[in-house]
Scaffold this motif. Sequence first.
Motif, PDB file in Angstrom:
ATOM      1  N   HIS A 240     -13.904  39.591  57.951  1.00 56.61           N
ATOM      2  CA  HIS A 240     -14.772  39.990  59.151  1.00 56.61           C
ATOM      3  C   HIS A 240     -15.936  38.849  59.091  1.00 56.61           C
ATOM      4  O   HIS A 240     -16.421  38.300  58.575  1.00 56.61           O
ATOM      5  CB  HIS A 240     -15.559  41.361  58.703  1.00 56.61           C
ATOM      6  CG  HIS A 240     -14.755  42.496  58.700  1.00 56.61           C
ATOM      7  ND1 HIS A 240     -13.787  42.603  57.661  1.00 56.61           N
ATOM      8  CD2 HIS A 240     -14.394  43.573  59.531  1.00 56.61           C
ATOM      9  CE1 HIS A 240     -13.133  43.912  58.062  1.00 56.61           C
ATOM     10  NE2 HIS A 240     -13.596  44.435  58.898  1.00 56.61           N
ATOM     11  N   THR A 241     -16.314  39.015  60.735  1.00 52.24           N
ATOM     12  CA  THR A 241     -17.176  37.951  61.097  1.00 52.24           C
ATOM     13  C   THR A 241     -18.287  38.764  62.184  1.00 52.24           C
ATOM     14  O   THR A 241     -17.645  39.600  62.830  1.00 52.24           O
ATOM     15  CB  THR A 241     -16.465  36.663  61.786  1.00 52.24           C
ATOM     16  OG1 THR A 241     -15.688  37.060  62.908  1.00 52.24           O
ATOM     17  CG2 THR A 241     -15.699  35.923  61.006  1.00 52.24           C
ATOM     18  N   ILE A 248     -20.732  43.082  63.083  1.00 51.00           N
ATOM     19  CA  ILE A 248     -19.437  42.661  62.169  1.00 51.00           C
ATOM     20  C   ILE A 248     -18.177  43.315  62.860  1.00 51.00           C
ATOM     21  O   ILE A 248     -18.169  44.672  62.928  1.00 51.00           O
ATOM     22  CB  ILE A 248     -19.775  42.955  60.871  1.00 51.00           C
ATOM     23  CG1 ILE A 248     -21.148  42.294  60.529  1.00 51.00           C
ATOM     24  CG2 ILE A 248     -18.808  42.563  59.813  1.00 51.00           C
ATOM     25  CD1 ILE A 248     -21.180  40.865  60.544  1.00 51.00           C
ATOM     26  N   SER A 251     -12.109  39.571  61.986  1.00 46.77           N
ATOM     27  CA  SER A 251     -12.183  38.173  62.343  1.00 46.77           C
ATOM     28  C   SER A 251     -11.037  37.929  63.426  1.00 46.77           C
ATOM     29  O   SER A 251     -10.046  38.598  63.236  1.00 46.77           O
ATOM     30  CB  SER A 251     -11.904  37.256  61.142  1.00 46.77           C
ATOM     31  OG  SER A 251     -11.574  35.945  61.542  1.00 46.77           O
ATOM     32  N   GLY A 342     -14.308  34.712  57.260  1.00 44.69           N
ATOM     33  CA  GLY A 342     -14.539  36.066  57.034  1.00 44.69           C
ATOM     34  C   GLY A 342     -14.036  36.583  55.600  1.00 44.69           C
ATOM     35  O   GLY A 342     -14.254  37.910  55.397  1.00 44.69           O
ATOM     36  N   GLU A 363     -16.313  39.295  54.401  1.00 44.79           N
ATOM     37  CA  GLU A 363     -17.487  38.923  55.079  1.00 44.79           C
ATOM     38  C   GLU A 363     -18.024  37.715  54.444  1.00 44.79           C
ATOM     39  O   GLU A 363     -18.332  37.836  53.291  1.00 44.79           O
ATOM     40  CB  GLU A 363     -18.509  39.731  55.607  1.00 44.79           C
ATOM     41  CG  GLU A 363     -19.245  39.189  56.722  1.00 44.79           C
ATOM     42  CD  GLU A 363     -20.353  38.434  56.614  1.00 44.79           C
ATOM     43  OE1 GLU A 363     -20.620  37.726  57.503  1.00 44.79           O
ATOM     44  OE2 GLU A 363     -20.954  38.363  55.618  1.00 44.79           O
TER      45      GLU A 363
END
Length: 520
Positions: A240-241, A248, A251, A342, A363
Amino acid sequence: MITRRPLIAALAFAPMAVAPIQVLASSTLRRRTKAQAIDDFARRALAELATVPGLSLAVVQGREVVMAAGYGVADLATGRPAHADTAFYIASSTKAFTALAIAAIAARGTFALDAPLSRWIGDSPFPADLAASVSLSDLLCHRSGLENQPIAHRAAFTGEHTPAAMSALLRSTIRSKDTPHGVFRYTNTGYNLATTLIEDRFGLDWRDMVDREVLRPAGMARTTARIDAARRRKGVALGHTPAADGRIAPSPLQKTDATMQSAGGLVSTAREMARWLEIQLNDGVLEGRRLFPEGLVASTHRPLVPQQAKFGPYVRDGYGLGWQTGRYGEQPLIHHFGNFAGARAHVSLMPARGVGVAVMANEDALAGEVTDLVANYVYDCLAGRVDLETVYENELSALKDRVARRRASLTASRAERAARPWSLSRATADYLGAYHNPQMGRLDIVEANARLMVRAGAMASPAEAGGQPETLRVELVPLTGQVIRFVGDGELILDGQTYVRRPAVPPLTMEIQRPRSMTP
């Protein structure tokens, strides 16, 4: 033999059964209390940061699993929970697995780790002068002084490769201009070169090698480089980014089978990383059974090249076969971390105390240090640090402040870039097309939804104004800006490499025949 007693497993879902205090040995009670404290801190860190969707944690002491647990969610888009059997991407922590596999083959005499490559690679495109002076140990401990940007780029980022193409790219290996042979410089290239040479000579894919030499003997069936199948089984946490709106989200760049490579190409679970930690702490022994030859695992921990560096609270003084060596506080620490688009992983061992910790998060850009923070809490908790809660309340508060500053910086940067004037002088159609570089591969510029998009294999990014004439800015790797500069008609430069627009891919994939008389 010490009996394994998992004290906490999948704590995110099941309350811990508490036996009557009077029937517990005092040492077991203390460990259970500390395990609960660790669990509480991991939950609190995740909740207070409100940035990292999910966390995976394994703690081993001696031959006992203190805990293997998952927290939060594996995928924010679906809310799928993370648990002790959810696989997280471990990124560069993969290097320890790859190095152990190669060391196991070397121990059987197929090749020598310290011998020049020229003694075993056969008729290879690899430059002969380099092969005569560089060894596998050099490649695996980052002291080779070699570079090969095309192989590293294709293996980890675009995924555009075949065994024949990677074999042909061996000839692109050069000496570093600023890091001579024998001097430490951390890169993925050494691992990519080592496994490409092994496959070129013996026809053995690195994934099959790690499966055969490490994962199957260790009983780590859910640890795999074949992420596509694992993802279809819904067993993998997504990276995740921060998205364009600041929230959030999954990604835009996720690992695929094609980009899982020998320097960073495994996913693993908390439960299986506990097995890995026990194997490392006990020189190849798991649950009282010897799985690897005596001395083999321990040999990978010995530093082969010195370094002087700090990474957060850790001092680094050397690098072995897939492991950093150094200290946390006054205690020796063998460790390897990793991150990518991520995902963040922390894997470490404190041999003198017989403790190992693995923490994986999905993350990295805003709060990736949470993996280190949780690991440090584990070490200090198990050591009985008297000011533990005060210290880590302050550490967590400091991390929250850093996350807030990073969010603000990211928002400001995005606003500044959005205000930049467009700097391309010609019509959009004049920039579209397939651009090629004989070593780096293909880069496509297309128009989608009235904006330019740039694609390179597994990577894709919308284009922004570059800030200089005839430039675009892209994030082929999320939150990592790259500038494309157009030069002349039908040429561009990206990361120092020139790509030319033309209709066909250069013939890089011709089959190269090799004698394959040995099987490692």
